[in-house]
Design a protein around this motif. Structure first.
Motif, PDB file in Angstrom:
ATOM      1  N   THR A  85      25.661  11.349  29.094  1.00  0.00           N
ATOM      2  CA  THR A  85      25.430  12.423  30.063  1.00  0.00           C
ATOM      3  C   THR A  85      24.457  13.441  29.464  1.00  0.00           C
ATOM      4  O   THR A  85      24.481  14.610  29.829  1.00  0.00           O
ATOM      5  CB  THR A  85      26.761  13.116  30.435  1.00  0.00           C
ATOM      6  N   GLN A  86      23.626  12.998  28.553  1.00  0.00           N
ATOM      7  CA  GLN A  86      22.735  13.901  27.838  1.00  0.00           C
ATOM      8  C   GLN A  86      21.637  14.487  28.718  1.00  0.00           C
ATOM      9  O   GLN A  86      21.135  15.563  28.442  1.00  0.00           O
ATOM     10  CB  GLN A  86      22.111  13.198  26.637  1.00  0.00           C
ATOM     11  N   VAL A  87      21.237  13.775  29.779  1.00  0.00           N
ATOM     12  CA  VAL A  87      20.248  14.292  30.718  1.00  0.00           C
ATOM     13  C   VAL A  87      21.009  14.927  31.868  1.00  0.00           C
ATOM     14  O   VAL A  87      21.826  14.270  32.525  1.00  0.00           O
ATOM     15  CB  VAL A  87      19.321  13.163  31.233  1.00  0.00           C
ATOM     16  N   GLU A  88      20.777  16.198  32.098  1.00  0.00           N
ATOM     17  CA  GLU A  88      21.476  16.956  33.141  1.00  0.00           C
ATOM     18  C   GLU A  88      21.400  16.248  34.494  1.00  0.00           C
ATOM     19  O   GLU A  88      20.325  15.882  34.956  1.00  0.00           O
ATOM     20  CB  GLU A  88      20.870  18.355  33.265  1.00  0.00           C
ATOM     21  N   GLY A  89      22.574  16.019  35.106  1.00  0.00           N
ATOM     22  CA  GLY A  89      22.638  15.418  36.432  1.00  0.00           C
ATOM     23  C   GLY A  89      22.457  13.912  36.465  1.00  0.00           C
ATOM     24  O   GLY A  89      22.350  13.334  37.544  1.00  0.00           O
ATOM     25  N   LEU A  90      22.415  13.266  35.298  1.00  0.00           N
ATOM     26  CA  LEU A  90      22.225  11.815  35.256  1.00  0.00           C
ATOM     27  C   LEU A  90      23.261  11.166  34.348  1.00  0.00           C
ATOM     28  O   LEU A  90      23.417  11.550  33.185  1.00  0.00           O
ATOM     29  CB  LEU A  90      20.817  11.475  34.738  1.00  0.00           C
ATOM     30  N   LEU A  91      23.961  10.189  34.889  1.00  0.00           N
ATOM     31  CA  LEU A  91      24.919   9.394  34.130  1.00  0.00           C
ATOM     32  C   LEU A  91      24.266   8.053  33.839  1.00  0.00           C
ATOM     33  O   LEU A  91      23.802   7.372  34.753  1.00  0.00           O
ATOM     34  CB  LEU A  91      26.207   9.208  34.937  1.00  0.00           C
ATOM     35  N   VAL A  92      24.211   7.677  32.569  1.00  0.00           N
ATOM     36  CA  VAL A  92      23.646   6.397  32.147  1.00  0.00           C
ATOM     37  C   VAL A  92      24.760   5.592  31.499  1.00  0.00           C
ATOM     38  O   VAL A  92      25.384   6.049  30.538  1.00  0.00           O
ATOM     39  CB  VAL A  92      22.480   6.590  31.151  1.00  0.00           C
ATOM     40  N   ILE A  93      25.011   4.395  32.047  1.00  0.00           N
ATOM     41  CA  ILE A  93      26.110   3.574  31.551  1.00  0.00           C
ATOM     42  C   ILE A  93      25.582   2.230  31.076  1.00  0.00           C
ATOM     43  O   ILE A  93      25.030   1.457  31.864  1.00  0.00           O
ATOM     44  CB  ILE A  93      27.165   3.350  32.650  1.00  0.00           C
ATOM     45  N   PRO A  94      25.744   1.923  29.780  1.00  0.00           N
ATOM     46  CA  PRO A  94      25.388   0.588  29.310  1.00  0.00           C
ATOM     47  C   PRO A  94      26.243  -0.443  30.048  1.00  0.00           C
ATOM     48  O   PRO A  94      27.479  -0.356  30.037  1.00  0.00           O
ATOM     49  CB  PRO A  94      25.717   0.624  27.816  1.00  0.00           C
TER      50      PRO A  94
END
Length: 133
Positions: A85-94
């Motif tokens: 969740t390091q980029v504000e407003g973006l969830l990145v899931i491997p």
């Protein structure tokens, strides 16, 4: 809304995602190759899904490569890739850390100009259902 469960390799970190994924990218950039030790990263992206850490949040660590936006979150105990969740407003899931089935097909291959030379030849290799003897 879809519900997804996930965890790290050792099981210390567990999480839940409520919501839908916007995209599913296979990234072939040199940073993702180095980061994963493979031909590409496989990440799901969402601007609206909500992440809840169910267990092991204290074992979560993140690293951002200086001078870039390239980030990786991982378990401090086993090193497995985990949601970021390091980029504000973006969830990145491997994609590989999900324990539930992903019905979404990859949206696109990105940074294909950096594709590993051996990646295109992988389909020519023999196929085994387990470890060959």
């Amino acid at each position: 809304m879809a519900d997804h469960l996930g965890s790290c390799l050792c099981g210390a970190v567990r999480f839940e995602v409520k919501g839908d994924f916007d995209s599913f990218y296979l990234c072939h950039c040199h940073l993702c190759q180095k980061d994963t030790g493979s031909a590409h990263a496989a990440n799901l992206f969402s601007h609206s899904a909500k992440l809840t850490w169910v267990a092991g949040a204290e074992a979560l660590a993140s690293y951002t490569l200086p001078g870039t936006r390239h980030n990786k979150s991982f378990c401090k105990l086993c090193g497995s890739a985990l949601p970021s969740t390091q980029v504000e407003g973006l969830l990145v899931i491997p994609a590989g850390c999900l324990d539930t089935e992903i019905t979404m097909l990859p949206t696109a291959h990105i940074f294909s100009s950096s594709k590993a030379a051996w990646d295109g030849k992988a389909g020519e290799a023999p196929v085994f259902e387990g470890l060959p003897e």
